[in-house]
Design a protein around this motif. Structure first.
Motif, short mmCIF file in Angstrom:
data_model
loop_
_atom_site.label_atom_id
_atom_site.label_comp_id
_atom_site.label_asym_id
_atom_site.label_seq_id
_atom_site.Cartn_x
_atom_site.Cartn_y
_atom_site.Cartn_z
N GLN A 99 2.88 -13.21 17.88
CA GLN A 99 3.12 -12.71 16.52
C GLN A 99 2.82 -13.78 15.48
OE1 GLN A 99 7.11 -11.54 14.65
NE2 GLN A 99 6.22 -9.56 15.23
N ILE A 100 3.15 -15.02 15.77
CA ILE A 100 2.80 -16.10 14.84
C ILE A 100 1.29 -16.14 14.64
CG2 ILE A 100 2.73 -18.61 14.53
CD1 ILE A 100 5.45 -18.72 15.94
N GLY A 101 0.54 -15.97 15.75
CA GLY A 101 -0.91 -15.94 15.63
C GLY A 101 -1.40 -14.80 14.75
N GLU A 102 -0.79 -13.63 14.89
CA GLU A 102 -1.17 -12.49 14.06
C GLU A 102 -0.88 -12.76 12.58
OE1 GLU A 102 1.17 -9.43 15.82
OE2 GLU A 102 -0.19 -9.13 17.53
N LEU A 103 0.29 -13.33 12.31
CA LEU A 103 0.65 -13.65 10.93
C LEU A 103 -0.28 -14.70 10.35
CD1 LEU A 103 4.51 -13.71 11.45
CD2 LEU A 103 3.25 -12.02 10.12
N TRP A 104 -0.62 -15.70 11.15
CA TRP A 104 -1.53 -16.76 10.70
C TRP A 104 -2.92 -16.20 10.42
CZ3 TRP A 104 -5.82 -18.78 13.49
CH2 TRP A 104 -6.40 -19.93 12.92
N ARG A 105 -3.41 -15.35 11.31
CA ARG A 105 -4.74 -14.76 11.08
C ARG A 105 -4.75 -13.87 9.84
NH1 ARG A 105 -5.09 -15.33 16.73
NH2 ARG A 105 -3.77 -13.51 17.10
N ARG A 155 -11.83 -7.46 4.79
CA ARG A 155 -10.65 -8.17 5.30
C ARG A 155 -10.90 -8.68 6.72
NH1 ARG A 155 -5.71 -9.26 3.88
NH2 ARG A 155 -5.87 -8.10 1.93
N SER A 156 -11.59 -7.88 7.54
CA SER A 156 -11.87 -8.31 8.90
C SER A 156 -12.89 -9.45 8.95
CB SER A 156 -12.38 -7.13 9.74
OG SER A 156 -13.66 -6.71 9.30
N TRP A 183 -15.91 -15.55 7.06
CA TRP A 183 -16.50 -15.96 5.79
C TRP A 183 -15.82 -17.19 5.20
CZ3 TRP A 183 -16.78 -10.41 3.25
CH2 TRP A 183 -17.88 -9.72 3.78
N LYS A 184 -14.52 -17.32 5.44
CA LYS A 184 -13.79 -18.46 4.89
C LYS A 184 -14.41 -19.77 5.31
CE LYS A 184 -9.04 -20.21 4.46
NZ LYS A 184 -7.63 -19.99 4.86
N ILE A 185 -14.98 -19.78 6.52
CA ILE A 185 -15.61 -20.99 7.05
C ILE A 185 -17.10 -21.04 6.72
CG2 ILE A 185 -16.14 -22.26 9.17
CD1 ILE A 185 -13.59 -20.95 10.37
N PHE A 233 -14.96 11.60 0.22
CA PHE A 233 -15.83 10.55 0.72
C PHE A 233 -15.57 9.21 0.04
CE2 PHE A 233 -19.87 8.15 0.71
CZ PHE A 233 -19.96 7.93 2.08
N PHE A 234 -15.31 9.21 -1.28
CA PHE A 234 -15.08 7.94 -1.97
C PHE A 234 -13.81 7.26 -1.43
CE2 PHE A 234 -12.37 10.70 -4.42
CZ PHE A 234 -11.33 9.91 -4.86
N GLN A 235 -12.82 8.07 -1.02
CA GLN A 235 -11.61 7.49 -0.45
C GLN A 235 -11.90 6.85 0.91
OE1 GLN A 235 -9.75 11.35 -0.55
NE2 GLN A 235 -8.26 10.70 -2.10
N GLU A 236 -12.68 7.56 1.70
CA GLU A 236 -13.04 7.04 3.01
C GLU A 236 -13.87 5.76 2.88
OE1 GLU A 236 -15.05 10.36 4.62
OE2 GLU A 236 -13.25 11.57 4.89
N LEU A 237 -14.80 5.76 1.91
CA LEU A 237 -15.65 4.59 1.73
C LEU A 237 -14.82 3.39 1.25
CD1 LEU A 237 -18.36 3.20 1.74
CD2 LEU A 237 -18.80 4.13 -0.55
N ALA A 238 -13.90 3.63 0.32
CA ALA A 238 -13.06 2.53 -0.16
C ALA A 238 -12.26 1.92 0.99
CB ALA A 238 -12.13 3.03 -1.26
N LYS A 239 -11.74 2.77 1.87
CA LYS A 239 -10.98 2.28 3.02
C LYS A 239 -11.86 1.48 3.97
CE LYS A 239 -7.85 3.91 6.66
NZ LYS A 239 -7.20 5.11 7.27
N VAL A 240 -13.07 1.98 4.22
CA VAL A 240 -14.01 1.28 5.10
C VAL A 240 -14.36 -0.09 4.52
CG1 VAL A 240 -16.40 1.28 5.92
CG2 VAL A 240 -14.99 3.33 6.18
N VAL A 241 -14.64 -0.12 3.22
CA VAL A 241 -15.03 -1.37 2.57
C VAL A 241 -13.89 -2.38 2.61
CG1 VAL A 241 -15.64 -2.41 0.35
CG2 VAL A 241 -16.80 -0.34 1.11
N GLN A 242 -12.67 -1.94 2.27
CA GLN A 242 -11.53 -2.85 2.28
C GLN A 242 -11.29 -3.41 3.68
OE1 GLN A 242 -9.00 -3.66 -0.64
NE2 GLN A 242 -9.45 -5.26 0.84
N ALA A 243 -11.34 -2.55 4.69
CA ALA A 243 -11.13 -3.00 6.06
C ALA A 243 -12.23 -3.97 6.50
CB ALA A 243 -11.06 -1.80 7.00
N HIS A 244 -13.46 -3.69 6.08
CA HIS A 244 -14.59 -4.53 6.49
C HIS A 244 -14.45 -5.94 5.93
CE1 HIS A 244 -18.68 -5.67 7.57
NE2 HIS A 244 -18.86 -6.09 6.32
#
Length: 417
Positions: free
Chosen positions: A52-58, A329-330, A335-337, A316-327
């Protein structure tokens, strides 16, 4: 006569505090506000706690607190830290002590060494004649192992001796305070007097963080305004027992948003009650989004999205917004590195022609999807200029590809020679 509000934009300058270093993470002294979280596993279960610490850190937690309430939990701390190191995770672990912390640290010196910080609640560190002795023992361990301490008062476990003293003093006032003000004063004095005692015992003020938590929004704002005015210690903000779901998010954001806007607060935690079966990481995401929407830090690209109305009967715009946000964030840990700065990118997913083109132009990349009755085309804007028009069944994949291309061309880190 017409009066105008002051021409000021953005939060007030940060309150000047002492800098506290926790395992390489700087808190206070002008450093960015730090995101903290806490596990809800049985700490003696090394595997589940480390997981769980790993999940929180990630997810972005920069400090993680764990309960240390038994000898088994104390013995597990060095093994948890070792396991995290094997996972490539370096995050300071904070030990949360109540009632028996002096005994646990005495019996597990490896735990005292492995922790990045100790959290002490002055309301239950000990009772009666034992209180001062047991508090002093905890501070002695912090001095011996060169550890910072958070002295965290909480209205759910307020020092009753202090509260009774203040009630007696209040009764002697010509104009007695109301009970709420006495309670707030008791919280503040519990933190301040304990900090002063820790300094007298040899703990440098630069190793002390204070908190004074309540579960009411207005009470929290009042307590921290007063606490900030009466000390220069770094402050940890959090609405204790904030609640579940939207209530906890709204209450925490309302309270912490006011204080952060006023320059108060050096580290924060959003104490959400998780939905049954939900990930503990939601509290980290909410903390990040609070800081980012206020312009205090950037963690991941933010998506502006249309709320929908009668012009947008398609989902569709709701689905696309969700896809973009998830993408995004994942992708952000990578990218941070490899693409530093991508966290500052702004995106827009809009649902019709009314505000779609305008909002899309304000973003680094924006798409204006067709509303009800509009032509089946979706113009994409890049840095304010129309770039391409997407049509057909693959709009989502093509738009995500355009985002990745933008990140690649605008944020790729320079390779060393």
């Amino acid at each position: 006569m017409t009066t105008h509000a002051p021409d000021r934009f953005g939060p007030l300058p940060r309150r000047i505090t002492r800098t506290v270093e926790i395992g390489g993470v700087k808190v206070g002294g002008g450093a960015p506000v730090v995101v903290q979280s806490m596990t809800n596993t049985d700490t003696s279960d090394v595997a589940s706690t480390a997981k769980q610490i790993g999940e929180l850190w990630r997810a972005g937690s920069e400090l993680v607190r764990v309960t240390v309430n038994t000898a088994e939990a104390a013995d597990a701390i060095p093994r948890i830290v070792e396991r995290l190191a094997m996972m490539g995770i370096s995050v300071p672990i904070i030990g949360d002590f109540h009632y028996n912390g002096h005994q646990l640290l005495a019996g597990a010196p490896a735990c005292a060494e492995a922790l990045g910080k100790y959290r002490i609640n002055p309301g239950n560190v000990g009772f009666g004649k034992k209180k001062d002795t047991q508090f002093a023992q905890l501070i002695e361990f912090a001095c011996r192992y060169d550890k910072p301490v958070r002295i965290g008062a909480n209205w759910g476990s307020l020092d009753q001796t202090l509260a009774a003293r203040l009630m007696d003093e209040n009764a002697q006032r010509a104009a007695p305070w109301d009970a709420g003000r006495v309670m707030r004063e008791a919280l503040i004095l519990s933190a301040l007097e304990s900090a002063q005692r820790a300094v007298e015992l040899g703990l440098p003020a630069e190793r002390i963080i204070l908190s004074a938590k309540v579960s009411g929004v207005q009470e929290l704002v009042a307590v921290y305004r007063d606490l900030a005015a009466r000390s220069d210690f770094a402050l940890h903000l959090g609405l204790t027992e904030a609640g579940i779901g939207s209530k906890g998010i709204v209450a925490s954001s309302a309270a912490l948003g006011v204080l952060l806007q006023e320059g108060v607060g050096d580290t924060i935690r959003i104490s959400l009650t998780p939905e049954p079966g939900a990930s503990r990481t939601q509290e980290v995401i909410v903390a990040q989004e609070l800081l980012q929407t206020m312009g205090l830090r950037a963690f991941t690209p933010m998506v502006t999205a249309c709320p929908g109305c009668g012009r947008t009967t398609s989902e569709f715009f709701q689905e696309l917004a969700k896809v973009v946000q998830a993408h995004v964030r994942s992708k952000m840990p990578e990218w941070k590195i490899s693409h530093p700065g991508a966290e500052n990118m702004t995106l827009a997913v809009m649902g019709c022609v009314v505000n779609g083109p305008g909002e899309s132009r304000h973003a680094n990349i924006g798409i204006s999807l067709p509303g009800t009755g509009e032509a089946p085309s979706a113009p994409v804007f890049v840095d304010g200029e129309k770039s391409v028009t997407l049509r057909g069944d693959n709009i989502a994949q093509e738009f995500v590809a355009l985002i990745d291309e933008y990140v690649e061309t605008h944020y790729r880190a320079a390779m060393p020679d």
